[in-house]
Motif scaffolding. Structure first.
Motif, mmCIF file in Angstrom:
data_model
loop_
_atom_site.group_PDB
_atom_site.id
_atom_site.type_symbol
_atom_site.label_atom_id
_atom_site.label_comp_id
_atom_site.label_asym_id
_atom_site.label_seq_id
_atom_site.Cartn_x
_atom_site.Cartn_y
_atom_site.Cartn_z
ATOM 1 N N ASN A 99 0.894 -1.064 0.090
ATOM 2 C CA ASN A 99 -0.037 -0.149 -0.040
ATOM 3 C C ASN A 99 0.788 1.182 0.057
ATOM 4 O O ASN A 99 2.206 1.048 0.103
ATOM 5 N N ILE A 100 0.218 2.393 0.065
ATOM 6 C CA ILE A 100 1.004 3.604 -0.195
ATOM 7 C C ILE A 100 1.920 3.996 0.837
ATOM 8 O O ILE A 100 3.053 4.254 0.743
ATOM 9 N N ALA A 150 4.906 1.931 0.558
ATOM 10 C CA ALA A 150 5.888 2.551 -0.103
ATOM 11 C C ALA A 150 6.773 3.786 0.313
ATOM 12 O O ALA A 150 7.584 3.738 -0.133
ATOM 13 N N ILE A 151 5.910 4.351 0.987
ATOM 14 C CA ILE A 151 6.572 5.645 1.594
ATOM 15 C C ILE A 151 7.874 5.106 2.503
ATOM 16 O O ILE A 151 8.505 6.011 2.382
ATOM 17 N N ARG A 208 10.523 3.740 0.517
ATOM 18 C CA ARG A 208 11.018 4.749 -0.346
ATOM 19 C C ARG A 208 12.124 5.815 0.676
ATOM 20 O O ARG A 208 13.431 5.997 0.253
ATOM 21 N N SER A 246 -0.750 7.372 7.933
ATOM 22 C CA SER A 246 -0.426 8.032 7.070
ATOM 23 C C SER A 246 0.249 9.256 7.283
ATOM 24 O O SER A 246 -0.412 10.082 8.180
ATOM 25 N N PHE A 264 8.437 10.785 -5.469
ATOM 26 C CA PHE A 264 7.226 9.758 -5.621
ATOM 27 C C PHE A 264 7.809 9.261 -6.990
ATOM 28 O O PHE A 264 6.976 8.394 -7.412
ATOM 29 N N ASP A 293 9.533 6.985 -8.423
ATOM 30 C CA ASP A 293 10.151 5.662 -8.200
ATOM 31 C C ASP A 293 9.086 4.547 -8.645
ATOM 32 O O ASP A 293 7.872 4.575 -8.142
ATOM 33 N N PHE A 323 6.397 3.081 -6.279
ATOM 34 C CA PHE A 323 4.781 3.602 -6.242
ATOM 35 C C PHE A 323 3.860 3.146 -7.276
ATOM 36 O O PHE A 323 2.671 3.592 -7.591
ATOM 37 N N LEU A 339 0.092 0.052 -6.790
ATOM 38 C CA LEU A 339 -0.041 0.049 -5.281
ATOM 39 C C LEU A 339 -1.443 -0.391 -5.274
ATOM 40 O O LEU A 339 -2.349 -0.264 -5.846
#
Length: 80
Positions: free
Chosen positions: A2-3, A6-7, A10, A46, A67, A69, A72, A75
């Motif tokens: 999920n986002i 991913a964050i 990253r 988040s 972002f 990359d 992302f 997702l």
């Protein structure tokens, strides 16, 4: 993935590339230590867009660069 995952990935990827610990990112981004630490441990869901912007600036990146990359892509949808 999920986002939020991913964050986190990253952030860790960029820290690894620069040879930084999370504490160095916190210092450079001027984000409160608990905000970053709790997010990175999955304790909070988040980060706000303001927090992500500060983190990006800490890495000397724009939001677009942060972002831009492949992590992302594709997702999972976030459920409310």
């Amino acid at each position: 993935m999920n986002i939020n995952d991913a964050i986190r990935t990253r952030i860790q990827q960029l820290c690894n590339e620069k040879g930084w610990l999370i504490n160095e990112l916190i210092r450079r981004s001027n984000v409160h230590q608990p905000t970053v630490s709790e997010f990175m441990r999955g304790k909070t869901k988040s980060p706000s867009i303001i927090t992500i912007t500060k983190i990006s600036k800490g890495f000397e990146l724009t939001l677009s660069e942060f972002f831009n990359d492949e992590i992302f892509l594709n997702l999972e949808e976030v459920e409310n």
